[in-house]
Design an enzyme around this catalytic site. Structure first.
Site, mmCIF file in Angstrom:
data_model
loop_
_atom_site.group_PDB
_atom_site.id
_atom_site.type_symbol
_atom_site.label_atom_id
_atom_site.label_comp_id
_atom_site.label_asym_id
_atom_site.label_seq_id
_atom_site.Cartn_x
_atom_site.Cartn_y
_atom_site.Cartn_z
ATOM 1 N N GLU A 46 4.041 2.015 3.551
ATOM 2 C CA GLU A 46 3.769 2.650 2.260
ATOM 3 C C GLU A 46 2.402 3.346 2.266
ATOM 4 O O GLU A 46 2.268 4.490 1.823
ATOM 5 C CB GLU A 46 3.794 1.613 1.126
ATOM 6 C CG GLU A 46 5.148 0.953 0.885
ATOM 7 C CD GLU A 46 6.213 1.916 0.376
ATOM 8 O OE1 GLU A 46 5.887 3.056 0.018
ATOM 9 O OE2 GLU A 46 7.391 1.516 0.359
ATOM 10 N N ASN A 50 1.720 7.405 2.198
ATOM 11 C CA ASN A 50 0.919 8.021 1.131
ATOM 12 C C ASN A 50 -0.200 8.885 1.703
ATOM 13 O O ASN A 50 -0.454 9.998 1.216
ATOM 14 C CB ASN A 50 0.314 6.944 0.220
ATOM 15 C CG ASN A 50 1.324 6.410 -0.785
ATOM 16 O OD1 ASN A 50 2.424 6.916 -0.894
ATOM 17 N ND2 ASN A 50 0.930 5.374 -1.507
ATOM 18 N N ARG A 104 10.335 11.022 -4.752
ATOM 19 C CA ARG A 104 9.366 9.918 -4.712
ATOM 20 C C ARG A 104 9.722 8.911 -5.810
ATOM 21 O O ARG A 104 10.031 9.294 -6.933
ATOM 22 C CB ARG A 104 7.930 10.412 -4.920
ATOM 23 C CG ARG A 104 7.416 11.432 -3.911
ATOM 24 C CD ARG A 104 7.605 11.053 -2.467
ATOM 25 N NE ARG A 104 7.210 9.698 -2.136
ATOM 26 C CZ ARG A 104 7.610 9.038 -1.061
ATOM 27 N NH1 ARG A 104 8.444 9.604 -0.211
ATOM 28 N NH2 ARG A 104 7.203 7.824 -0.815
HETATM 29 N N1 LIG Z 1 -3.671 8.578 -0.005
HETATM 30 C C1 LIG Z 1 -3.453 9.180 -1.182
HETATM 31 N N2 LIG Z 1 -4.070 10.369 -1.470
HETATM 32 C C2 LIG Z 1 -3.847 10.995 -2.661
HETATM 33 N N3 LIG Z 1 -3.045 10.522 -3.628
HETATM 34 C C3 LIG Z 1 -2.413 9.351 -3.409
HETATM 35 C C4 LIG Z 1 -2.587 8.620 -2.192
HETATM 36 N N4 LIG Z 1 -1.848 7.478 -2.263
HETATM 37 C C5 LIG Z 1 -1.241 7.508 -3.463
HETATM 38 N N5 LIG Z 1 -1.573 8.619 -4.169
HETATM 39 C C6 LIG Z 1 -1.134 8.964 -5.540
HETATM 40 O O1 LIG Z 1 -0.609 7.796 -6.147
HETATM 41 C C7 LIG Z 1 0.754 8.023 -6.561
HETATM 42 C C8 LIG Z 1 1.555 6.743 -6.507
HETATM 43 O O2 LIG Z 1 1.786 6.338 -5.153
HETATM 44 P P1 LIG Z 1 3.049 5.428 -4.822
HETATM 45 O O3 LIG Z 1 3.028 4.221 -5.694
HETATM 46 O O4 LIG Z 1 3.071 5.186 -3.350
HETATM 47 O O5 LIG Z 1 4.300 6.320 -5.260
HETATM 48 P P2 LIG Z 1 4.947 7.626 -4.565
HETATM 49 O O6 LIG Z 1 4.415 7.718 -3.172
HETATM 50 O O7 LIG Z 1 6.405 7.361 -4.587
HETATM 51 O O8 LIG Z 1 4.559 8.789 -5.407
HETATM 52 C C9 LIG Z 1 1.236 9.138 -5.657
HETATM 53 O O9 LIG Z 1 2.310 9.858 -6.213
HETATM 54 C C10 LIG Z 1 -0.017 10.006 -5.518
HETATM 55 O O10 LIG Z 1 -0.163 10.844 -6.647
HETATM 56 MG MG LIG Z 2 4.158 6.172 -1.824
#
Ligand SMILES: Nc1ncnc2c1ncn2[C@@H]1O[C@H](COP(=O)(O)OP(=O)(O)O)[C@@H](O)[C@H]1O
Ligand SMILES: [Mg+2]
Lengths: 145, 101
Positions: A46, A50, A104
């Site tokens: 995960e 990300n 997502r």
């Molecule tokens: N490494 C990262 N850099 C920038 N934004 C991030 C990062 N990790 C997470 N995010 C932000 O947090 C949100 C939620 O992440 P997550 O719970 O993994 O859901 P998803 O990946 O399905 O969107 C992402 O949609 C993104 O906007």
């Molecule tokens: Mg994610």
């Protein structure tokens, strides 16, 4: 027993599987249960996903995965130098996604939190994000698990 | 991945294989959406018995197909999930949107 590693790779989707394999191989010497292995594998997947997709959007960039092992506690840190997260509290909420990609689920942070003992997120807009996942392996797990 | 159409119930049976992550779900989505269009099927059954790993990208892929079949008046069926997969499916609440066997 202490051990550590550091991996650096480009934000290619194929490196998600590579990072998962590295993380699971690293904790094998702690004799984890199948459940613990699967939780680590999923949580690291995960965080790395990300970094690859949200950190850099459609640009290319570098992701760093570090592992640290001390006694039976393992810590993974996943770092990117991309966009950063403006509102971390909101990003961590179940089902929240800041992505315009309809595929997502917004469950990444929720899964990381559920599958580890602690998760911290530090981020700065325009500078990048670091996620730290800590888990104690072999916490009173039944012998025959 | 192996997609089979079972005519009577306008059902697409999708036998998923290997690891379901962000690297693999894009292609599955594209193939399935095309197949739904071509066949006119409106129900999708996912068979997870050959899936060795799944993270939230798999959840997103199932949710996406749920939205498609819902708009067609169809439903989603999930079969053969391992304990690990069932755990994240329940965590995200899609067990309430699909039929599980
Ligand atoms: N490494 C990262 N850099 C920038 N934004 C991030 C990062 N990790 C997470 N995010 C932000 O947090 C949100 C939620 O992440 P997550 O719970 O993994 O859901 P998803 O990946 O399905 O969107 C992402 O949609 C993104 O906007
Ligand atoms: Mg994610």
């Amino acid at each position: 027993m202490t051990n550590n590693f550091k991996l650096e790779f480009p934000n290619l989707a194929c490196n998600e599987g590579f990072a998962r394999m590295a993380a699971t191989a690293f904790i094998l010497e702690l004799d984890p249960t199948c459940a613990e292995l699967s939780e680590i594998k999923t949580a690291v997947s995960e965080a790395v996903t990300n970094a690859i997709i949200h950190g850099y959007k459609n640009k290319s960039g570098t992701v760093i995965l570090e592992g640290n092992l001390s006694e039976n506690t393992v810590t993974f840190t996943i770092t990117d130098f991309g966009e950063g997260i403006e509102n971390i509290e909101m990003a961590r909420k179940p089902l929240y996604t800041g992505s315009c990609d309809s595929e997502r689920s917004g469950m990444g942070f929720t899964i990381m939190e559920a599958f580890t003992d602690s998760m911290t997120v530090t981020s700065k807009k325009g500078e990048g994000t670091t996620v730290t996942l800590t888990k104690v392996i072999g916490k009173g797990a039944p012998e025959n698990d | 991945m192996n997609i089979e159409l079972s005519g009577q119930q306008q059902l697409l049976t999708v036998r998923l294989e290997g690891e379901l992550d962000h690297a693999s779900t894009g292609r599955i989505k594209d193939e399935l959406e095309a197949e739904l269009m071509h066949t006119g099927a409106k129900n999708v059954a996912f068979d997870f018995s050959a899936v060795t790993f799944m993270d939230s990208s798999g959840i997103g892929m199932i949710l996406g197909r749920y939205k498609t079949v819902k708009s067609l008046g169809g439903r989603i069926i999930l079969v053969g999930m391992s304990r690990e997969i069932e755990r994240i499916v329940k965590m995200s609440g899609i067990d309430k949107l699909a039929e599980i066997y």
